[in-house]
Design a protein around this motif. Structure first.
Motif, PDB file in Angstrom:
ATOM      1  N   VAL A 205       1.651  -5.560  -5.410  1.00  0.00           N
ATOM      2  CA  VAL A 205       0.979  -4.440  -5.990  1.00  0.00           C
ATOM      3  C   VAL A 205       0.923  -3.344  -5.391  1.00  0.00           C
ATOM      4  N   ALA A 206      -0.025  -2.238  -4.980  1.00  0.00           N
ATOM      5  CA  ALA A 206      -0.499  -1.187  -4.526  1.00  0.00           C
ATOM      6  C   ALA A 206      -1.238  -0.339  -4.892  1.00  0.00           C
ATOM      7  N   PRO A 207      -2.421  -1.063  -5.080  1.00  0.00           N
ATOM      8  CA  PRO A 207      -4.116  -0.433  -5.459  1.00  0.00           C
ATOM      9  C   PRO A 207      -4.646   0.069  -4.718  1.00  0.00           C
ATOM     10  N   MET A 208      -5.016   0.836  -5.783  1.00  0.00           N
ATOM     11  CA  MET A 208      -5.387   2.055  -5.177  1.00  0.00           C
ATOM     12  C   MET A 208      -6.940   2.257  -6.024  1.00  0.00           C
ATOM     13  N   ALA A 209      -8.131   1.510  -5.150  1.00  0.00           N
ATOM     14  CA  ALA A 209      -9.367   1.431  -5.275  1.00  0.00           C
ATOM     15  C   ALA A 209     -11.105   1.102  -3.944  1.00  0.00           C
TER      16      ALA A 209
ATOM     17  N   SER B  40       0.635  -0.952  -0.156  1.00  0.00           N
ATOM     18  CA  SER B  40       0.144   0.274   0.053  1.00  0.00           C
ATOM     19  C   SER B  40       0.934   0.814   0.515  1.00  0.00           C
ATOM     20  N   GLY B  41       0.348   2.364  -0.747  1.00  0.00           N
ATOM     21  CA  GLY B  41       1.005   3.395   0.152  1.00  0.00           C
ATOM     22  C   GLY B  41       1.529   3.919   0.616  1.00  0.00           C
ATOM     23  N   ALA B  42       0.570   3.563   2.148  1.00  0.00           N
ATOM     24  CA  ALA B  42       0.809   3.643   3.599  1.00  0.00           C
ATOM     25  C   ALA B  42       2.314   2.832   3.502  1.00  0.00           C
ATOM     26  N   GLY B  43       2.179   1.803   3.473  1.00  0.00           N
ATOM     27  CA  GLY B  43       3.800   0.910   3.634  1.00  0.00           C
ATOM     28  C   GLY B  43       4.764   2.004   2.937  1.00  0.00           C
TER      29      GLY B  43
ATOM     30  N   PHE C 214      -1.372   8.605   8.446  1.00  0.00           N
ATOM     31  CA  PHE C 214      -1.161   9.450   9.909  1.00  0.00           C
ATOM     32  C   PHE C 214      -2.554   8.293  10.908  1.00  0.00           C
ATOM     33  N   GLY C 215      -2.436   7.288  11.466  1.00  0.00           N
ATOM     34  CA  GLY C 215      -3.788   7.532  11.834  1.00  0.00           C
ATOM     35  C   GLY C 215      -3.138   5.314  11.660  1.00  0.00           C
ATOM     36  N   GLN C 216      -2.161   5.275  10.870  1.00  0.00           N
ATOM     37  CA  GLN C 216      -1.753   3.670   9.958  1.00  0.00           C
ATOM     38  C   GLN C 216      -0.866   3.597  10.228  1.00  0.00           C
ATOM     39  N   ALA C 217       0.091   4.183  11.335  1.00  0.00           N
ATOM     40  CA  ALA C 217       1.375   3.225  12.670  1.00  0.00           C
ATOM     41  C   ALA C 217       1.536   1.430  12.308  1.00  0.00           C
ATOM     42  N   ASN C 218       0.353   0.919  12.237  1.00  0.00           N
ATOM     43  CA  ASN C 218       0.299  -0.593  12.514  1.00  0.00           C
ATOM     44  C   ASN C 218       0.123  -1.137  10.667  1.00  0.00           C
TER      45      ASN C 218
ATOM     46  N   ALA D 118       3.301  -0.375   8.625  1.00  0.00           N
ATOM     47  CA  ALA D 118       3.851  -1.502   9.581  1.00  0.00           C
ATOM     48  C   ALA D 118       4.013  -2.520   8.351  1.00  0.00           C
ATOM     49  N   ALA D 119       3.145  -2.793   8.220  1.00  0.00           N
ATOM     50  CA  ALA D 119       2.439  -4.472   7.794  1.00  0.00           C
ATOM     51  C   ALA D 119       2.944  -4.249   5.831  1.00  0.00           C
TER      52      ALA D 119
END
Length: 287
Positions: free
Chosen positions: A182-186, A141-144, A149-153, A156-157
């Motif tokens: 894959v880092a999907p946005m949907a 994911s783009g978060a990874g 914000f709000g998605q440290a867990n 990290a995963a």
């Protein structure tokens, strides 16, 4: 013009295939002739199998937690005798600022994403080796990549899965086992509450699926890559590194480092490391 990619005779398991993107992958795989194992935890798993069979596809369900990867792969072997492709799509979020995040919220998200991916790949790996190859797609994911914000867990995963994927790509290459992420946005149930109307209308699951199917097809030679995709757009991500600095003398201190910090962090001159050897070569002055 649509160029069809056929999966006739190929067996693909989708962990997290009962909803959202996973369901879309299953539908498109069935339409392309694949024999599909739909993995999921609830009754919607059987509903997806019914949909696939109505399309004329071959499919079986596997109602199990993603962390029971052995069960998913065993189901594939029982039904079809092999496993050619594996898509690990299952995941959850437990969003909360880090200050308020509990240890249980941390562990649960890490466990589903990381332990789940490990369990599925661990079960498929020896089968793919024995049969001469396979294709694996993990979901990051783009978060990874960037944090959120709000998605440290969750971040990290998803970052952990990148390192996992890169190592699988290295170890599997000589066995014709290729692994990508894959880092999907949907638009899915997971993203509906955070997407605005433009995002909802543009980022449809069917516009991600072709890229994932391409990566899981036996003809795909890509290996060790992160493909970011959404809305019919896709790109490959890679690391970029500044040239940095080297102190030729060994008697430098932290003050010397801080004084030249801009030289360490500027991207005016860059290279593109691709392995741990690249990092070692830089540290040893071999570049």
């Amino acid at each position: 013009m649509t160029q069809e990619l056929r999966f006739d005779g190929h067996v693909v398991a989708v962990a997290g295939g009962s909803a959202g993107l996973g369901r879309q992958y299953c539908l498109d795989l069935a339409r392309s002739g694949a024999r599909v194992i739909v993995g999921g935890r609830g009754p919607s798993t059987e509903q997806v199998v019914t949909e696939l069979r109505a399309l004329g596809g071959e499919a079986v369900e596997c109602i199990a937690d993603v962390r029971d990867g052995e069960r998913l792969i065993s189901r594939a072997l029982e039904a079809y005798g092999r496993i050619d492709g594996l898509i690990v799509n299952a995941g959850i979020v437990r969003d909360r600022s880090f200050a308020r995040m509990s240890a249980d919220e941390w562990r649960e998200v890490l466990s589903i994403h990381v332990d789940g991916a490990f369990a599925c790949v661990k079960a498929a790996w020896p089968v793919m080796i024995a049969q001469g190859g396979g294709r694996i797609v993990l979901t990051t994911s783009g978060a990874g990549l960037h944090g959120n914000f709000g998605q440290a867990n969750y971040a990290a995963a998803k970052a952990a899965l990148i390192g996992f994927m890169r190592t699988l790509a290295i170890e599997g290459a000589t066995r014709n086992i290729y692994c990508n992420a894959v880092a999907p946005m949907a638009l899915t149930a997971m993203t509906e509450s955070v997407f605005d109307e433009e995002m909802k209308s543009t980022l449809a699951a069917p516009l991600v699926s072709p890229f994932v199917l391409a990566m899981v097809h036996p003809a795909c030679r890509e290996n060790g890559s992160i493909i970011e995709t959404g809305g019919g757009w896709a790109s490959r991500l890679r690391w970029q590194r500044s040239r940095g600095i080297r102190f030729e003398e060994t008697d430098f201190g932290a003050g010397d480092v801080l004084a030249r910090w801009n030289q360490i962090t500027t991207f005016d001159d860059v290279d593109y490391p691709d392995s741990t050897k690249d990092s070692l070569d830089a540290a040893l002055g071999r570049q």
